[in-house]
Motif scaffolding. Structure first.
Motif: not given
Lengths: 291, 297
Positions: A93, A96-97, A100-101, A214, A217-218, A221
């Motif tokens: 996570s 990914y965060t 992705s950010m 954030a 997204l977190f 995920s």
């Protein structure tokens, strides 16, 4: 919380204040039970995580914390290697965060602040896929990741395909559009490179939107179930939801263990959200849905 | 990139034609590999019979099967029923909540916001487990409460209609707050003086809501509707974990059926056809919504 707004000057009479007070009372009377209803499953989860199963299923289920947390946790750890799953989830996570950010804000910045050939076509293409259900891609993604790239049971298998986050790009583009062009032009005149303009000037301005993104997204995920379930087949690679899912699927469901696991997975977020919630609403307002 | 920059814009932008492409490139690579190509690939796959021993050529057998498949029809029917009930229910509640949360009369707004957003923070697996407990036929709290009120108990998870109701309630519980927060953000974008002017003109709060708030909130609402519909069309976790698609196939959705065909039977071709049926539905719904209330967005 915030200061009460002063009533508009000339007009209001005493009757308006009285009416307001009555409406306020009704408003709270309606909202409080509803809020409790929304909080109830969460509360039960926390309370049940501290009781043995016999108490959870007793005629009078507990409403307050008990002393079986450790016992439930040990059962959970024995059944699922929960700590390992928690570690996997955390690494996935966080990575990914951050990734992705970075990707969506870079691209969002380009779409918002540069005029370049192909911009509208590219953005249109990306936006069009927003209405395509992720289901359409899930099987080819699986074949690509598991068979062609041989990444099953790795962190990358979970992270890579989900990085193509269409909403994120849409969101960051909206946020960067609020950054004044003059600010960027001034930096350019001072000789700043484009990378520096992005990183040191534009990015700090959209920090609230970035914070909100954030969190979303977190959360997405951290709670994702279907995709990890598909690409993770070995117990040691399970993420937290997949590990807990194996418990729910069993006929002999270990409720105390599930409650402990979910409580542990949830509490940090509740704290984070409580701390950031003011910025969170502001961030959403500044980003996603500014038409 | 060797493309020539046509008609350089008047500003100094022309100096940096490469930067935007470089900024987009990483995202684009991921997008092309894990989104754009799979979208095409899965379309092609839907024309391939991927069952063991099947001929490798292309054909329409999957699509023919889809038209006559009873399970697909059940999954489609269940999904549409959930969609038609759950999305309006949730968005009505979310809009009402957003207006209430935006009221200047409300105290402790932060606490209320927290309460309504909290369900989203609980993982899907977790809340599915909680709902299974709540609605358990023997010792569930819901049945205890019903009994306490002198009402008949319901075997929630083992009867078709009640099982569906539990799924709908669970989804509503989880996603209402999320939509309310987005709508709240939309409400806060409406300038205060619009309301002051209306109040001076003597508009009642009720009139203000229907004639001003709702129209001004339309783009945000549309955003919520489209995302909710697409989300519901792909519904998987709740039926998989709360009811296990049962009893019988009473809560089987397009999502759980696709999972079963694709990742239990490994029939990728047929699963792709199901996926494209979902995409077609999503496209039809999105288009209809844009026509119905889109116009300016």
């Amino acid at each position: 919380m915030t200061a009460v707004k002063p009533a508009p000057a000339a007009r209001p009479m005493r009757s308006k204040a009285a009416r307001d007070r009555a409406s306020a009372t009704w408003l709270h009377l309606a909202l409080i039970p509803l809020a409790l209803l929304f909080l109830a499953p969460l509360w039960m989860m926390l309370v049940f995580s501290t009781h043995p199963e016999t108490a959870i299923f007793s005629p009078n289920p507990p409403l307050w914390f008990g002393g079986a947390f450790k016992e439930n946790f040990d059962g959970l750890q024995a059944d699922t290697n929960f700590l390992r799953a928690l570690g996997n989830s955390t690494v996935i996570s966080v990575a990914y965060t951050l990734l992705s950010m970075l990707l969506t804000s870079l691209a969002g910045f380009a779409f918002a602040k540069y005029n370049f050939p192909g911009r509208n076509i590219l953005f249109g293409l990306i936006l069009a896929t927003l209405t395509i259900p992720t289901f359409v891609t899930i099987i080819p993604q699986f074949i690509l990741v598991a068979r062609d790239l041989k990444m099953s049971n790795t962190y990358w298998a979970v992270i890579l395909p989900t990085l193509a986050n269409t909403i994120g790009i849409f969101y960051m583009r909206q946020a960067f559009q609020t950054v004044p062009d003059d600010l960027l032009a001034a930096a350019r005149i001072d000789g700043a490179s484009e990378v520096r303009i992005f990183w040191q000037i534009a990015l700090p301005v959209v920090r609230p939107a970035l914070a909100a993104l954030a969190i979303l997204l977190f959360l997405a995920s951290w709670n994702d179930y279907l995709w990890p379930l598909i690409v993770l087949t070995q117990k040691d690679s399970y993420t937290m939801p997949v590990a807990l899912g194996t418990l729910v699927g069993l006929t002999r469901v270990s409720w105390g263990g599930i409650m402990v696991g979910t409580a542990i997975a949830t509490v940090p977020f509740l704290a984070l959200f409580l701390a950031l919630q003011r910025h969170f609403v502001a961030g959403i307002a500044g980003g996603a849905v500014k038409d | 990139m060797t493309t020539v920059n046509p008609a350089p814009p008047p500003r100094r932008r022309a100096r940096v034609p490469l930067a935007p492409y470089l900024f987009i490139l990483p995202y684009l690579l991921i997008f092309a590999t894990f989104w754009a190509w799979p979208i095409v690939s899965s379309f092609l796959m839907s024309f391939k019979d991927s069952r063991l021993g099947a001929a490798a050529g292309y054909g329409v057998s999957n699509w023919q099967r889809l038209l006559t498949d009873e399970f697909f029809r059940t999954a489609l029917k269940n999904t549409v029923i959930i969609l038609v009930i759950q999305v309006p229910l949730m968005l009505t509640l979310a809009t009402t909540l957003a207006v209430a949360l935006n009221s200047r009369l409300l105290r402790a707004r932060g606490l209320f916001r927290f309460a309504f957003f909290a369900p989203l923070v609980v993982g899907t697996v977790a809340y599915s487990a909680v709902f299974r407990l709540l609605f358990n036929g023997e010792f569930g709290i819901v049945n205890r409460a019903l009994a306490g009120l002198g009402l008949p108990e319901v075997d929630w998870l083992n009867q078709p209609a009640p099982a569906m109701a539990v799924i709908i309630l669970a989804m509503t519980w989880r996603w209402t707050g999320y939509n309310a927060i987005i709508l709240l953000a939309g409400l806060q974008g409406i300038p205060e003086d619009v309301y002051e002017a209306a109040a001076i003109d003597g508009a009642t709060p009720w009139q203000q809501f229907w004639k001003m708030t709702l129209p001004l909130l339309r783009p945000t609402l549309l955003f919520c509707v489209v995302l909710s519909v697409i989300g519901t069309l792909q519904l998987f976790t709740e039926p998989a974990l709360i009811t296990n698609s049962g009893p019988g196939n009473a809560t089987m959705t397009l999502g759980t059926y696709l999972y079963q065909q694709g990742f239990r039977s490994f029939n990728f071709g047929y699963a792709s056809a199901i996926a494209y049926a979902v995409a077609a539905l999503a496209a039809v719904f999105s288009f209809a919504q844009l026509r119905l209330f889109g116009r300016d967005s």
